[in-house]
Enzyme design. Structure first.
Site, PDB file in Angstrom:
ATOM      1  CD  GLU A 149      -3.276  -0.892   2.048  1.00  0.00           C
ATOM      2  OE1 GLU A 149      -3.000  -0.400   3.063  1.00  0.00           O
ATOM      3  OE2 GLU A 149      -4.135  -1.452   1.882  1.00  0.00           O
ATOM      4  CD  GLU A 305      -4.302  -6.068   2.726  1.00  0.00           C
ATOM      5  OE1 GLU A 305      -4.895  -5.485   3.358  1.00  0.00           O
ATOM      6  OE2 GLU A 305      -3.156  -6.056   2.354  1.00  0.00           O
TER       7      GLU A 305
END
Ligand code: GLA
Ligand code: ZN
Length: 676
Positions: A149, A305
């Site tokens: 991320e 995710e």
């Protein structure tokens, strides 16, 4: 490079390094029982695999990789560079970031490296290199996961220097830079490159994230996004020295503002992303974000995710209701995913994510609702096999999404603080979602020619070449829908002079003389030609039609009776201009006209409240039906008789789908032709 997965990846983030080895054995049994086939490992293990500056220790990671390989798992191998070890920050404080307020950080947290620190770059690329050398040729390593991320912004001295280099490359001369940033305003003329400092709160960044010079701040965002992308490319290059084949990704975050993901996607072999809607995120918004992630490369993506149930970092971390995780997973696949991966497989016992949902809970048993739901979905996906992998979503409508425009719209001071780019995009997307009309999210550089309709809400920034591309599309018969606050500025946030909407003026056939801003308590009305009415607000353009016809006028105020919505024929196509922010019904009314005019189709004939999405291969359409409403819904007539791949039964007309029920119907392409 084509990267077709051999199976639907099912599993997720796995951190055995946080647990004693007896637990690993237990995990292997649990995972098999849950039909898990994939583990994402080594996401935050830098401190473990490089305990000191000149020593690597891969012994534990070797054991983890060996264990997972022995058991036949696909491994998504992360490079661990998203969280720096304490020794690195202590020894080289420059690797940490300086924030918007100008504070230089010490050790702590994650996602915290200065992208322009040469020290960080050296150690991160070395680590990626070591990992690839060691594991790059392992057949079970299915995908590389660089860092985690990427995000945030750094304003340190390293970044200031690198920014000046970036600017020199872009503008070559200070004259050009001064012109681009319009520095005569407030007497900001730069006479030396060294005078330029990052626009944070100590410089031209204003309180609350606004800015005195949007041109400079937008350039800083471009620079920051590019700098992090360079970090990604650097690790990628290190991996490629040893492993030429395995696809390389990093997990993105949907409509995350700070990084220009269209640019990033060009460097990624496959897009992956993390989907964390909250309890009240509309399903249309989730669908839109999936479409955006698919649109980045115009290809299937990896869902890296999602939580099996609960979150920990949102304000209200509600449980996913029974069946909700399954429905959400199929929505993800329907919009282009070839994987379902969870954060996380085992719930950690300490740290700020200990309340984050996981496949294995703190009870450490299979006997939980969440485990059972994960296992049932795992069995179902295993049974589904490879049919949907690599299949494509086709759309007649393209919706433009542009990160630079996003930055510009939200940096600009006035006319309304309530104008949020993604919110506006979502409102237009929702119309198509409710009607089950497929949408591709496209960049301003995308291939427009394959669409019947382009929707470009708040296309505030028109960069070089975009006007021509849009005109071409419309001239060739396309329908373009655009709105207030479009066509206003160039790439540096300088206004296109000569009347709004600047470069769009001719094709839209309107001149916008003024833009009124309404407070949330104020509103105006749209009065359509057929007499129907709809509320509108936030911004109201005062419009002079030049060649356009009027679709709706304002019902109130000094501009009562003047046009609010127009349509202009241009070449073989036309442009709809919506000069305000209508309520959904008003948007619907205009889009109905545009859709009918151009013959845009829903993916099924009849109206339904089910979400209906289609992925296609050469021989078949895979039709995903999901009920996200609170009421039971019937299966649409036109789909009766098709086989549900999840049950093996034919869809029948007496059946009702309850909330979160899913059907995956297969329609052979040949049989369709045979019927015609
Ligand atoms: C992100 C991160 C994960 C984890 C989850 C929790 O997506 O990538 O490491 O922190 O959030 O939701
Ligand atoms: Zn920095």
């Amino acid at each position: 490079m084509e990267h077709k997965l051999k199976r639907i990846l099912y599993g997720g983030d796995y951190n055995p390094n946080q647990w004693p080895r007896e637990i690993w054995k237990q995990d292997m049994i649990f995972f098999k029982d849950a039909h898990i086939n994939t583990a994402t490992i080594n996401v935050f293990s830098w401190a473990k695999i490089q305990p000191e500056e000149n020593r690597y220790d891969f012994s534990e990671l070797d054991d983890i990789v060996d264990m997972l390989s022995r058991e036949g798992y696909d491994i998504i191998l992360a490079t661990s560079t998203a969280a720096m070890p304490a020794w690195l920050v202590k020894r080289y404080p420059e690797v940490a970031r300086t924030d918007y307020e100008g504070r230089h950080y010490r050790f702590g947290e994650r996602h915290n490296a200065c992208p322009n620190s040469l020290v960080f770059q050296k150690y991160a690329s070395k680590l990626a290199d070591e990992l690839a050398k060691r594991y790059g040729n392992r057949p079970n390593v299915t995908c590389w996961h660089i860092s985690n991320e990427y995000g945030g912004v750094c304003y340190c001295e390293n970044c200031a220097k690198a920014f000046r280099v970036w600017l020199k490359k872009k503008y070559q001369t200070l004259d050009r830079l001064n012109e681009a940033w319009n520095t005569e305003f407030w007497g900001h003329t730069f006479y030396d490159w060294d005078e330029i400092v990052p626009p944070n709160q100590l410089g031209d960044g204003l309180w609350g994230g606004n800015t005195a010079f949007a041109g400079m701040s937008i350039d800083y965002m471009r620079f920051n996004s590019d700098g992090m992308l360079d970090n990604f490319k650097m690790e990628k290059a290190a991996i490629r020295k040893h492993d030429r084949k395995t696809p390389i990704t990093t997990n993105l975050m949907g409509t995350y503002k700070e990084l220009d993901y269209f640019k990033w996607a060009k460097e990624m072999d496959v897009v992956s992303w993390d989907n964390y809607p909250s309890y009240n995120t509309p399903w249309s918004r989730v669908a839109m974000t999936h479409d955006l992630m698919r649109g980045l490369k115009n290809a299937p993506f990896i869902l890296m995710e999602q939580t099996p149930s609960q979150q920990n970092w949102q304000a209200y971390n509600s449980l996913k209701r029974p069946g909700q995780m399954r429905a959400q997973s199929y929505q993800t696949i329907a919009h282009g995913a070839d994987s379902i991966l969870f954060f996380q497989l085992r719930r950690s016992k300490g740290g700020c994510e200990k309340f984050h949902g996981a496949v294995i809970s703190h009870a450490q048993t299979e006997n939980t609702r969440v485990f059972r739901e994960v296992a049932e979905l795992g069995a179902e996906l295993e049974q589904l096999g490879t049919k949907t992998i690599g299949s494509v979503n086709q759309a007649e409508v393209g919706m433009i999404f542009d990160w630079e425009n996003f930055w510009a719209v939200e940096y600009t001071s006035g006319p309304s603080v309530n104008l949020k780019y993604v919110d506006q995009i979502s409102r237009y997307y929702q119309y198509f979602y409710d009607k089950n009309i497929g949408v591709d999210m496209v960049s301003v550089e995308g291939d427009f020619s394959k669409y019947k309709m382009l929707v470009a809400p708040v296309l505030y920034m028109i960069k070089d070449g975009v006007k021509e591309r849009l005109e071409q599309f419309v001239k060739n018969g396309g329908v373009l829908v655009t709105t207030m606050m479009s066509g206003i500025v160039d790439q540096s946030d300088n206004v296109h002079l000569g009347g709004y909407p600047g470069p769009l003026r001719e094709m839209a056939g309107v001149w916008v003389e003024e833009i009124d801003a309404l407070a949330p308590t104020q509103s105006n009305r749209l009065v359509f030609n057929d007499g129907s009415e709809s509320s509108c607000g936030m911004l109201c353009d005062v419009i002079h039609p030049e060649t356009a016809e009027v679709i709706a006028n304002y019902g109130e105020d000094f501009y009562q009776g003047t046009p609010a919505v127009t349509r202009n024929a241009f070449g073989s196509g036309c442009v709809y201009y919506i000069g305000t922010v209508p309520e959904n019904a008003g948007i619907g009314k205009v889009l109905d006209l545009a859709v009918q005019e151009r013959g845009v189709h829903s993916v099924i004939e009849e109206e339904t409240k089910l979400e209906v999405t289609v992925r296609s291969t050469e021989d078949a359409d895979y039709i995903f039906l999901i009920n996200f409403t609170d009421e039971q819904q019937k299966v649409p007539e036109s789909l009766i008789g098709l086989t549900d791949l999840l049950t093996g039964d034919a869809a029948d007309s007496t059946e009702c789908m309850k909330k979160y029920d899913v059907k995956l119907l297969k329609k052979e392409r040949n049989s369709e032709n045979a019927n015609e």
